[in-house]
Design a protein around this motif. Structure first.
Motif, PDB file in Angstrom:
ATOM      1  N   VAL A  81       0.806  -1.221   0.000  1.00 23.44           N
ATOM      2  CA  VAL A  81       0.000   0.000   0.000  1.00 23.44           C
ATOM      3  C   VAL A  81       0.842   1.276   0.000  1.00 23.44           C
ATOM      4  N   VAL A  82       2.163   1.157   0.148  1.00 28.59           N
ATOM      5  CA  VAL A  82       3.026   2.340   0.096  1.00 28.59           C
ATOM      6  C   VAL A  82       3.829   2.391  -1.197  1.00 28.59           C
ATOM      7  N   SER A  94      -5.734   2.409   4.376  1.00 32.62           N
ATOM      8  CA  SER A  94      -5.481   0.973   4.236  1.00 32.62           C
ATOM      9  C   SER A  94      -5.347   0.315   5.589  1.00 32.62           C
ATOM     10  N   GLU A  95      -5.557  -1.005   5.597  1.00 34.59           N
ATOM     11  CA  GLU A  95      -5.251  -1.835   6.761  1.00 34.59           C
ATOM     12  C   GLU A  95      -3.967  -2.582   6.473  1.00 34.59           C
ATOM     13  N   ILE A  96      -2.942  -2.347   7.295  1.00 37.17           N
ATOM     14  CA  ILE A  96      -1.621  -2.947   7.105  1.00 37.17           C
ATOM     15  C   ILE A  96      -1.510  -4.174   7.994  1.00 37.17           C
ATOM     16  N   ARG A  97      -1.010  -5.268   7.398  1.00 28.61           N
ATOM     17  CA  ARG A  97      -0.904  -6.518   8.144  1.00 28.61           C
ATOM     18  C   ARG A  97       0.532  -7.054   8.237  1.00 28.61           C
ATOM     19  N   ALA A  98       1.418  -6.550   7.368  1.00 25.71           N
ATOM     20  CA  ALA A  98       2.801  -7.041   7.387  1.00 25.71           C
ATOM     21  C   ALA A  98       3.738  -5.937   6.922  1.00 25.71           C
ATOM     22  N   ALA A 106     -11.095   2.601  -0.513  1.00 21.25           N
ATOM     23  CA  ALA A 106     -11.515   2.178  -1.853  1.00 21.25           C
ATOM     24  C   ALA A 106     -12.490   3.183  -2.465  1.00 21.25           C
ATOM     25  N   SER A 107     -13.415   3.691  -1.653  1.00 19.49           N
ATOM     26  CA  SER A 107     -14.392   4.669  -2.150  1.00 19.49           C
ATOM     27  C   SER A 107     -13.698   5.962  -2.573  1.00 19.49           C
ATOM     28  N   GLY A 163      -0.997  -4.855   2.822  1.00 15.90           N
ATOM     29  CA  GLY A 163      -2.333  -4.777   3.383  1.00 15.90           C
ATOM     30  C   GLY A 163      -3.359  -4.619   2.289  1.00 15.90           C
ATOM     31  N   SER A 164      -4.492  -4.026   2.616  1.00 18.93           N
ATOM     32  CA  SER A 164      -5.563  -3.829   1.635  1.00 18.93           C
ATOM     33  C   SER A 164      -6.291  -2.535   1.958  1.00 18.93           C
ATOM     34  N   LEU A 165      -6.988  -2.018   0.980  1.00 23.27           N
ATOM     35  CA  LEU A 165      -7.744  -0.789   1.172  1.00 23.27           C
ATOM     36  C   LEU A 165      -8.919  -1.019   2.109  1.00 23.27           C
TER      37      LEU A 165
END
Length: 373
Positions: A217-218, A274-278, A361-362, A354-356
């Protein structure tokens, strides 16, 4: 502020440093990403003529080089794109017409909003074009040159036909606020151009990111960008979010040696919320000068005012020339990220996987519509 204009040829090369008399200026838009960077996947997909020098040279990283004694079977070997001299129709009309010109089609490495363009005629002192113009189009997918030249493609003029100087960095501010994928660079009537730089903001395809689900996401190619950094002495902080792996020490970010009790840092804007997971921090090729420790934080807020940084990765020991990977105990949402290194040194890449969020997203989809994508 209007960018300075350069016209006319430069003096013949007289020896010494070939850049000593190169005409240039500080263009404010060059702080943006070069959307025509080969490292992002940009390419010169076609040109009507490249008799003296290949079109691919236009996007070569770094300054054009000049070897005064290097000649080939077609003439002087130049580090740029150079076409043959145009001629008229007959002995009574030996000159090219006002409409005659050469062109090259450029695929941007990432689609985006263009803020400024530099057409550099370095080392083309008397064989540069009299004028240039630049057009842009937004075409989905991977169109062929024939498709780009078709009548159904709408081209928008970014730079009208404008006189340029030889051996000069000719800069043009761009006001069109649209998302573009391709450019058409025209030189009137013929000549040589060393480098083309296209500065702007990446505008990724929301549909593609949604299909990926989890992504970096970056990353620059996904719409992330550097907002600020404590030090840019040896190499740009934007190197940390380029595609691919660093292949040399100067392809990462390295700071000067600190002699105080402070530390260095970079702040980033993510593609959208975004939601960052790693987290991944790479110190490839930084061996005796890698950062000793690093931490990563995020914050959530468009302007960042009054919003605190939340630590994702606490201060962690880094090893030289190593890829470090960390899975977060819980996802963390944010619009901005920050990496702090202690006390100085460098990293080659930062990846935030991660993902939006639904909000992110909107917002990305709304921006795509606003830019005509």
């Amino acid at each position: 502020m209007t960018a300075p204009r350069f016209t006319g040829p430069a003096a013949p090369f007289g020896g010494g440093d070939p850049y000593a008399d190169h005409r240039t200026a500080d263009f404010p838009f060059t702080t943006h990403t070069d959307l025509a960077d080969r490292r992002l996947g940009a390419g010169v997909v076609a040109a009507n003529d490249e008799f003296f020098a290949e079109r691919e040279n236009l996007l070569t990283p770094g300054r054009a080089v000049f070897d005064p004694g290097r000649f080939g079977h077609k003439g002087k070997v130049m580090d740029g794109w150079e076409t043959r001299r145009r001629r008229g129709t007959d002995a009574g009309h030996p000159w090219p017409t006002a409409e005659d010109h050469d062109w090259a089609l450029i695929r941007l490495g990432a689609p985006g909003v263009i803020r400024g363009i530099v057409v550099d005629t370095a080392h083309f002192r008397g064989n540069h074009p009299e004028a240039v113009s630049v057009e842009a189009a937004s075409v989905p997918g991977t169109p062929s040159p024939e498709q780009l030249l078709g009548d159904d493609v709408k081209w928008t003029t970014l730079v009208p036909r404008t006189p340029v100087g030889g051996h000069a960095a000719n800069g043009f501010e761009v006001s069109a606020r649209q998302r573009f994928t391709h450019l058409r660079l025209n030189q009137h009537p013929d000549g040589g151009i060393a480098r083309l730089r296209v500065y702007g903001e990446v505008a990724p395809d929301p549909g593609w990111l949604a299909a990926l689900g989890t992504f970096d996401v970056v990353a620059l190619e996904n719409g992330g960008r550097v907002e600020d950094a404590s030090d840019r002495f040896y190499s740009p902080p934007a190197h940390t979010i380029l595609p691919g792996n660093s292949r040399r020490m100067d392809e990462g970010w390295e700071t000067r040696r600190r002699r105080d009790r402070g530390h260095d840092w970079i702040t980033y804007r993510l593609a959208a919320q975004s939601e960052i997971r790693a987290v991944e921090i790479d110190t490839a090729y930084l061996k005796g000068n890698s950062a000793g420790w690093a931490s990563v934080s995020v914050r959530d807020g468009e302007d960042g005012s009054g919003v605190d940084w939340v630590e994702l990765l606490p201060r962690t020991r880094l090893q030289p020339d190593t890829r470090h990977r960390f899975v977060l105990p819980a996802p963390a949402a944010g619009t901005h990220a920050r990496v702090d290194i202690y006390p100085d040194g460098g990293i080659s890449r930062l990846r935030l996987y991660g993902s939006l969020t639904e909000t992110g997203a909107s917002q990305l989809a709304a921006r795509q519509r606003e830019l005509g994508g």
